[in-house]
Scaffold this active site. Structure first.
Site, PDB file in Angstrom:
ATOM      1  CG  PHE A  63      -0.270   0.438   2.503  1.00 18.74           C
ATOM      2  CD1 PHE A  63      -0.010   1.772   2.784  1.00 18.74           C
ATOM      3  CD2 PHE A  63       0.131  -0.505   3.451  1.00 18.74           C
ATOM      4  CE1 PHE A  63       0.633   2.153   3.957  1.00 18.74           C
ATOM      5  CE2 PHE A  63       0.771  -0.132   4.616  1.00 18.74           C
ATOM      6  CZ  PHE A  63       1.027   1.201   4.865  1.00 18.74           C
TER       7      PHE A  63
ATOM      8  CE  LYS B 189      -3.002  -8.477  -4.417  1.00 15.63           C
ATOM      9  NZ  LYS B 189      -3.496  -7.542  -3.383  1.00 15.63           N
TER      10      LYS B 189
ATOM     11  CD  GLU C  71      -5.590  -6.094   0.155  1.00 11.98           C
ATOM     12  OE1 GLU C  71      -4.638  -5.981  -0.647  1.00 11.98           O
ATOM     13  OE2 GLU C  71      -5.587  -6.884   1.114  1.00 11.98           O
TER      14      GLU C  71
ATOM     15  CB  SER D  81       4.533  -7.466   5.718  1.00 11.78           C
ATOM     16  OG  SER D  81       3.710  -8.524   5.277  1.00 11.78           O
TER      17      SER D  81
ATOM     18  CB  CYS E 273      10.673  -0.702   2.938  1.00  2.00           C
ATOM     19  SG  CYS E 273      11.295  -0.172   1.348  1.00  2.00           S
TER      20      CYS E 273
ATOM     21  CD  GLU F 127       8.114  -2.859   8.392  1.00  3.87           C
ATOM     22  OE1 GLU F 127       7.457  -3.888   8.183  1.00  3.87           O
ATOM     23  OE2 GLU F 127       8.651  -2.206   7.478  1.00  3.87           O
TER      24      GLU F 127
HETATM   25  P1  NAD Z   1       1.380  -6.650   3.082  1.00  2.00           P
HETATM   26  O1  NAD Z   1       2.408  -7.698   3.163  1.00  2.00           O
HETATM   27  O2  NAD Z   1       0.285  -6.655   4.090  1.00  2.00           O
HETATM   28  O3  NAD Z   1       0.649  -6.681   1.654  1.00  2.00           O
HETATM   29  C1  NAD Z   1       1.391  -6.742   0.453  1.00  2.00           C
HETATM   30  C2  NAD Z   1       0.582  -7.511  -0.575  1.00  2.00           C
HETATM   31  O4  NAD Z   1       0.350  -8.844  -0.096  1.00  2.00           O
HETATM   32  C3  NAD Z   1      -0.777  -6.900  -0.849  1.00  2.00           C
HETATM   33  O5  NAD Z   1      -0.999  -6.887  -2.240  1.00  2.00           O
HETATM   34  C4  NAD Z   1      -1.749  -7.820  -0.129  1.00  2.00           C
HETATM   35  O6  NAD Z   1      -2.974  -7.961  -0.798  1.00  2.00           O
HETATM   36  C5  NAD Z   1      -1.038  -9.153  -0.084  1.00  2.00           C
HETATM   37  N1  NAD Z   1      -1.305  -9.939   1.137  1.00  2.00           N
HETATM   38  C6  NAD Z   1      -1.558  -9.454   2.384  1.00  2.00           C
HETATM   39  N2  NAD Z   1      -1.705 -10.479   3.255  1.00  2.00           N
HETATM   40  C7  NAD Z   1      -1.534 -11.617   2.546  1.00  2.00           C
HETATM   41  C8  NAD Z   1      -1.544 -13.011   2.888  1.00  2.00           C
HETATM   42  N3  NAD Z   1      -1.763 -13.420   4.123  1.00  2.00           N
HETATM   43  N4  NAD Z   1      -1.325 -13.911   1.904  1.00  2.00           N
HETATM   44  C9  NAD Z   1      -1.088 -13.520   0.636  1.00  2.00           C
HETATM   45  N5  NAD Z   1      -1.071 -12.207   0.269  1.00  2.00           N
HETATM   46  C10 NAD Z   1      -1.282 -11.265   1.204  1.00  2.00           C
HETATM   47  O7  NAD Z   1       2.166  -5.248   3.085  1.00  2.00           O
HETATM   48  P2  NAD Z   1       1.555  -3.780   3.152  1.00  2.00           P
HETATM   49  O8  NAD Z   1       1.010  -3.558   4.518  1.00  2.00           O
HETATM   50  O9  NAD Z   1       0.680  -3.517   1.982  1.00  2.00           O
HETATM   51  O10 NAD Z   1       2.868  -2.913   2.938  1.00  2.00           O
HETATM   52  C11 NAD Z   1       3.725  -2.544   3.974  1.00  2.00           C
HETATM   53  C12 NAD Z   1       4.868  -3.498   4.111  1.00  2.00           C
HETATM   54  O11 NAD Z   1       5.593  -3.560   2.890  1.00  2.00           O
HETATM   55  C13 NAD Z   1       5.898  -3.067   5.144  1.00  2.00           C
HETATM   56  O12 NAD Z   1       6.326  -4.196   5.849  1.00  2.00           O
HETATM   57  C14 NAD Z   1       7.022  -2.483   4.314  1.00  2.00           C
HETATM   58  O13 NAD Z   1       8.293  -2.501   4.940  1.00  2.00           O
HETATM   59  C15 NAD Z   1       6.979  -3.373   3.137  1.00  2.00           C
HETATM   60  N6  NAD Z   1       7.628  -2.789   1.979  1.00  2.00           N
HETATM   61  C16 NAD Z   1       8.842  -3.259   1.661  1.00  2.00           C
HETATM   62  C17 NAD Z   1       9.529  -2.697   0.606  1.00  2.00           C
HETATM   63  C18 NAD Z   1      10.907  -3.182   0.262  1.00  2.00           C
HETATM   64  O14 NAD Z   1      11.447  -2.722  -0.722  1.00  2.00           O
HETATM   65  N7  NAD Z   1      11.504  -4.087   1.007  1.00  2.00           N
HETATM   66  C19 NAD Z   1       8.959  -1.656  -0.132  1.00  2.00           C
HETATM   67  C20 NAD Z   1       7.682  -1.224   0.215  1.00  2.00           C
HETATM   68  C21 NAD Z   1       7.017  -1.803   1.284  1.00  2.00           C
END
Ligand code: NAD
Length: 489
Positions: free
Chosen positions: A154, A178, A181, A231, A286, A380
């Site tokens: 997000f 994808k 959401e 994450s 991140c 985090e």
């Molecule tokens: P998230 O992991 O909750 O969601 C990321 C994606 O995974 C979304 O598209 C979501 O629909 C999907 N998802 C969520 N739960 C899932 C599950 N149980 N099974 C399968 N798919 C699932 O992350 P977020 O809250 O959208 O974003 C923030 C996180 O992203 C933070 O931890 C941040 O550090 C990380 N991030 C990392 C980088 C990097 O370069 N390392 C860059 C941007 C964000």
């Protein structure tokens, strides 16, 4: 797209060049700045994904056989369209994500830079040829891999999709995106503008949804490679599932970036850099400074940081966090740290913005005398919060940094080249900053962390992405010079 009473039309899947809605269940998309509903989006199912894969497969032969110099022409035009529409794109990111307009504009500028890099790919993907023995030549060409997928988080609704879309597509693949959401609207404009730039239907497809679509992507036999950003918990799930299904995968996870501040650091520059790093995009990056490790006598720098943090006004130069749940989680970490004996120097809890009482705001927060055992030091937090752990020397500071399971970024603030070099060598992170709080490598350098911040070989952007989005084809050719055939006879 169908008109609704919301600010934006209903978000729909984009399959084979058409926006479509198949009566799926819908989620509301909430503006975190004020809590209003912006639009709705579909919770797609595996049939929707299957349709998108078929559309991508249909587009693949023609697209993969189009010369790369022709493929990138689409991205030259697309880059110009983004530049012409940057205000509108930034406004959209601001509304769906909650970051400030300035930050949203910087995000779109980064998408433009990423697209510029894709335009340079024809100069970077040349193969190799060598005469390996008399009259025998070996050559390697980098071929596209097929239908690939990109799963986004997000916090950068416009930029993170540009970590993958331009490079993967310019290299000849057809891609299924994808989006998160929580922030799916920006992706609609990406699709519309790429179509306008001349991208053939089916080369980019977008399937909206949550967990179910991610699982379906990891398991779909028609998808060759998966890139994920989000994450660590989900990165592990995606990496395991997609590699078990014999796909290649790079999965970027969460972070807990340590900034090591030494007593000789430049006062103003360090204070403003650390505060900007922890508070930019409301700490939802991140690459954000999460943990400052103060080495020795650094009280003067902490005092200056507090001064800097107090210049941040939620709703003005500090955006909102993404949701009520995020606000509650961040404030809980702060309260638990306080109860465990940490000292809150600047407190961002219970922040509201006049006229935007429905929004989700956390003010800048600086917490001193945090100890490594506290939850706030380990997890985090993903908010505008920096914790300070005090250490007596650089060895102790590095040992703390090394103990973190994450490894996205680390930084050192010092005037000493020798001490900076020690941190560059010994910090266990993929991206290191010297007197820089957000050390994002710019193209053509690649982006990616270490340890639990990234799973899979190689990085997701820059030159490294070429290896991920292509497969090498090796051809060995014997020209039979001894035959001395007279082809003209
Ligand atoms: P998230 O992991 O909750 O969601 C990321 C994606 O995974 C979304 O598209 C979501 O629909 C999907 N998802 C969520 N739960 C899932 C599950 N149980 N099974 C399968 N798919 C699932 O992350 P977020 O809250 O959208 O974003 C923030 C996180 O992203 C933070 O931890 C941040 O550090 C990380 N991030 C990392 C980088 C990097 O370069 N390392 C860059 C941007 C964000």
């Amino acid at each position: 797209m169908t008109e609704t009473l919301n600010k934006y039309p209903e978000v729909q899947n984009y399959i084979g060049g058409n926006f479509e809605s198949n009566g799926q269940d819908k989620l509301d998309i909430i503006c975190p700045l004020d809590g209003t509903t912006l639009s709705t989006m579909p919770l797609s199912n595996s049939d929707d994904l299957d349709k998108a894969v078929k559309a991508a497969q249909a587009a693949y032969p023609a697209w993969s056989e189009t010369p790369i110099k022709d493929r990138v022409q689409v991205f030259y035009k697309y880059k110009t369209l983004m530049e012409q529409n940057i205000d509108e794109l930034a406004e959209l990111v601001h509304l769906e994500n909650g970051k400030t307009i300035g930050e949203a504009r910087a995000e779109v500028e980064k998408s433009i830079e990423l697209t510029e890099f894709a335009c340079s790919l024809p100069q970077l993907v040349e193969g190799e040829v060598l005469e390996v023995s008399k009259g025998v030549e070996c050559r390697i060409e980098k071929k596209p891999i097929g239908v690939v997928a990109s799963i986004a988080p997000f916090n950068f609704p416009h930029m993170v999709p540009h970590w993958t879309i331009p490079n993967a597509i310019a290299l000849g693949n057809c891609l299924i995106l994808k989006p998160s959401e929580i922030v799916p609207i920006s992706s609609i404009r990406i699709a519309e503008m790429l179509k306008k730039a001349g991208l053939p239907d089916g080369v980019l497809n977008i399937v909206h949804g949550a967990k179910e679509i991610v699982e379906a992507i990891c398991n779909h036999p028609g998808i060759e490679a998966v890139s994920f950003v989000g994450s660590t918990k989900v990165a592990k799930i995606v990496y395991k599932a997609s590699t078990s299904a014999l796909k290649r995968c790079v999965a970027l996870g969460g972070a807990k970036n340590h900034l090591l501040v030494l007593p000789d650091a430049h006062l103003e520059m360090t204070a403003s850099n650390v505060v900007a790093s922890m508070s930019g995009c409301a700490g939802q990056r991140c690459m954000a400074a999460a943990q400052m490790v103060g080495v020795g006598a650094i009280d003067h720098i902490i005092d200056k940081m507090c001064e800097e943090a107090k210049k941040l006004i939620p709703g003005e130069n500090l955006g909102s966090v993404i949701s009520a749940v995020a606000k509650e989680r961040i404030e809980r970490y702060i309260t638990e740290a306080e109860e465990a004996g940490a000292k809150i120097l600047v407190d961002g809890r219970n922040t509201t913005v006049e006229g935007k009482e429905g929004g989700f705001y956390v003010g800048p927060t600086i917490i001193d005398h945090v100890t490594p055992d506290m939850a706030i030091a380990q997890d985090e937090v993903f908010g505008p919060v920096v914790t300070i752990i005090r250490t007596k020397d650089l060895d102790e500071a590095l040992s703390l940094e090394n103990q973190s399971p994450y490894g996205n970024a680390a930084a050192v603030f010092t005037q000493s080249g020798g001490l900076a070099r020690i941190v560059m060598d010994r910090a266990s992170a993929g991206m290191i900053g010297v007197n820089i709080g957000v050390p994002v490598p710019r193209e053509p350098f690649s982006f990616g962390g270490w340890n639990d911040s990234k799973f899979g070989a190689g990085d997701i952007t820059g030159k490294s992405s070429i290896e991920f989005w292509t497969k090498p084809k090796k051809t060995t050719i014997k020209w039979n010079p001894e035959a001395q055939t007279n082809w003209m006879s």
